[in-house]
Design a protein around this motif. Structure first.
Motif, mmCIF file in Angstrom:
data_model
loop_
_atom_site.group_PDB
_atom_site.id
_atom_site.type_symbol
_atom_site.label_atom_id
_atom_site.label_comp_id
_atom_site.label_asym_id
_atom_site.label_seq_id
_atom_site.Cartn_x
_atom_site.Cartn_y
_atom_site.Cartn_z
ATOM 1 N N ALA A 70 0.829 -1.208 0.000
ATOM 2 C CA ALA A 70 0.000 0.000 0.000
ATOM 3 C C ALA A 70 0.859 1.252 0.000
ATOM 4 O O ALA A 70 0.593 2.211 -0.732
ATOM 5 C CB ALA A 70 -0.922 -0.004 1.220
ATOM 6 N N ILE A 74 0.917 4.201 -2.821
ATOM 7 C CA ILE A 74 0.673 5.599 -2.471
ATOM 8 C C ILE A 74 1.793 6.480 -3.012
ATOM 9 O O ILE A 74 1.556 7.556 -3.567
ATOM 10 C CB ILE A 74 0.541 5.769 -0.944
ATOM 11 C CG1 ILE A 74 -0.763 5.136 -0.449
ATOM 12 C CG2 ILE A 74 0.573 7.252 -0.550
ATOM 13 C CD1 ILE A 74 -0.896 5.090 1.059
ATOM 14 N N ILE A 79 -3.331 8.122 -2.956
ATOM 15 C CA ILE A 79 -4.282 7.263 -2.263
ATOM 16 C C ILE A 79 -5.262 6.593 -3.230
ATOM 17 O O ILE A 79 -5.547 5.401 -3.127
ATOM 18 C CB ILE A 79 -5.066 8.078 -1.213
ATOM 19 C CG1 ILE A 79 -4.146 8.459 -0.048
ATOM 20 C CG2 ILE A 79 -6.242 7.273 -0.678
ATOM 21 C CD1 ILE A 79 -3.740 7.309 0.817
ATOM 22 N N LYS A 83 -5.690 2.620 -3.633
ATOM 23 C CA LYS A 83 -6.963 1.964 -3.316
ATOM 24 C C LYS A 83 -7.440 1.105 -4.487
ATOM 25 O O LYS A 83 -7.908 -0.028 -4.296
ATOM 26 C CB LYS A 83 -8.014 3.014 -2.971
ATOM 27 C CG LYS A 83 -9.336 2.421 -2.507
ATOM 28 C CD LYS A 83 -10.312 3.522 -2.097
ATOM 29 C CE LYS A 83 -11.622 2.904 -1.604
ATOM 30 N NZ LYS A 83 -12.614 3.931 -1.221
ATOM 31 N N LEU A 99 -5.426 0.448 4.078
ATOM 32 C CA LEU A 99 -5.193 1.880 3.888
ATOM 33 C C LEU A 99 -5.484 2.671 5.151
ATOM 34 O O LEU A 99 -4.746 3.596 5.500
ATOM 35 C CB LEU A 99 -6.058 2.406 2.735
ATOM 36 C CG LEU A 99 -5.577 2.044 1.326
ATOM 37 C CD1 LEU A 99 -6.601 2.465 0.288
ATOM 38 C CD2 LEU A 99 -4.230 2.681 1.029
ATOM 39 N N THR A 103 -2.611 4.963 6.859
ATOM 40 C CA THR A 103 -2.707 6.416 6.984
ATOM 41 C C THR A 103 -2.877 6.868 8.427
ATOM 42 O O THR A 103 -2.459 7.957 8.793
ATOM 43 C CB THR A 103 -3.875 6.954 6.142
ATOM 44 O OG1 THR A 103 -5.079 6.262 6.514
ATOM 45 C CG2 THR A 103 -3.616 6.747 4.666
#
Length: 338
Positions: A70, A74, A79, A83, A99, A103
């Motif tokens: 992830a 990113i 993002i 995703k 995610l 984050t």
């Protein structure tokens, strides 16, 4: 302390189990990037971990892999991009879970979109901004990006921006959002609402360690006039060619083994007598005579060539320090070796 797949495992416990799984060599490399208190906590947790079931071990390694994946997505495209790819690979629910975990724990940094921008393009975009705005943006970039940009700024801006980065402490999220809006940022809505701690002396040191010698000297000389205390603090954390005097004889001898004689001759052409003596006293008389003759016969040397040769030697010194082969005494009781 035994672990099974049913019990609730904390983040610290997961980190300890992951490091155990990685083995001592890889774990040692990870420790190099952690704070002292984090190392202490992890070491204690590792010591208290008795056994881990194969199921738990596999679960934690998979979780770590997913978070790394992830984070990579990113960095590549933001993002939304992350995703989309994670949903294809893991499914919607799992993608959101990964995610959210990522984050909430590391926070996506402001100006993330700028990290993928070429330094020359970014320079033309920000060079006419206020020095404080430039300092704010550079504080969020990697040292290599900062170095390329700050080296290309006008001389009067270089020291000003470096000083502003070093003395920057907290920046209001509203200010960050406004700057991002001006730069048409894609990530302005992801800024953490808490005050963000950025910049600092360490960030300037990393930048100065990557810029060319001429830029480094100009910035440091200017700061020594405008803010001697700040300049001293920065100098204590970085290494320049003249700081060879901070090395003991054994360290100088170790450095000289990796230095090209031609680079050494050129470097010493632009150094003071004290530095020259420190070098000559740690080599054979025959080699010292040869270096002195080379310096004499080469005649005048461009300052740029001297600075490049000195930077090569500084890079060797920093590499040897990083590997633990030499110790640089920068002052203070914690540098004393007994």
């Amino acid at each position: 302390m035994a672990r099974n797949s049913e019990e609730k495992i904390s983040g610290l416990q997961k980190a300890a189990i992951l490091l155990i799984s990685l083995g001592p060599e890889k774990s040692a490399n990870v420790f190099k990037h952690l704070k002292e208190e984090e190392i202490e906590e992890l070491t204690l947790e590792i010591a208290n971990t008795r056994s881990v079931s194969p199921q738990v071990k596999e679960q934690i390694i998979n979780e770590f892999y997913e978070v790394c994946l992830a984070q990579q997505y990113i960095a590549e495209g933001g993002i939304g991009y992350a995703k989309e790819l994670l949903e294809k690979a893991l499914g919607g629910e799992k993608a959101n879970d990964v995610l959210n975990k990522l984050t909430s724990s590391i926070q996506v940094k402001p100006f993330e979109f700028v990290r993928k921008t070429d330094a020359s393009q970014l320079l033309s975009f920000i060079q006419d901004e206020h020095p404080q705005t430039i300092a704010l943006i550079l504080s969020y970039l990697s040292p290599s990006q900062c170095s390329a940009i700050i080296s290309s700024l006008s001389p009067e801006l270089q020291a000003d921006v470096a000083k502003r980065i070093a003395t920057m402490d907290r920046t209001s999220p509203d200010v960050i959002k406004e700057v991002e809006r001006i730069l048409e940022s894609k990530l302005s809505n992801l800024v953490n609402q808490d005050f963000t701690i950025i910049g600092g002396v360490d960030h300037v040191v990393e930048i100065l360690n990557n810029v060319d010698r001429g830029t480094e000297k100009h910035i440091m000389e200017t700061l020594e006039i405008e803010d001697p205390e700040l300049a001293d603090e920065i100098r204590k954390k970085m290494f320049v060619f003249e700081d060879i005097l901070l090395l003991d004889d054994r360290a100088i001898q170790r450095v000289l083994r990796d230095v090209d004689n031609n680079d050494l001759s050129i470097s010493l052409k632009g150094s003071n007598e004290e530095v020259q003596n420190a070098i000559f006293n740690n080599m054979s008389k025959r080699l010292a005579t040869m270096i002195k003759e080379d310096m004499e016969f080469m005649g005048p040397v461009r300052m740029k060539d001297v600075e490049e040769a000195q930077q090569k030697i500084v890079n060797i010194i920093r590499k040897l320090e990083d590997s633990g082969e030499i110790v640089i005494s920068r002052g203070g009781g914690d540098e004393i070796i007994v």
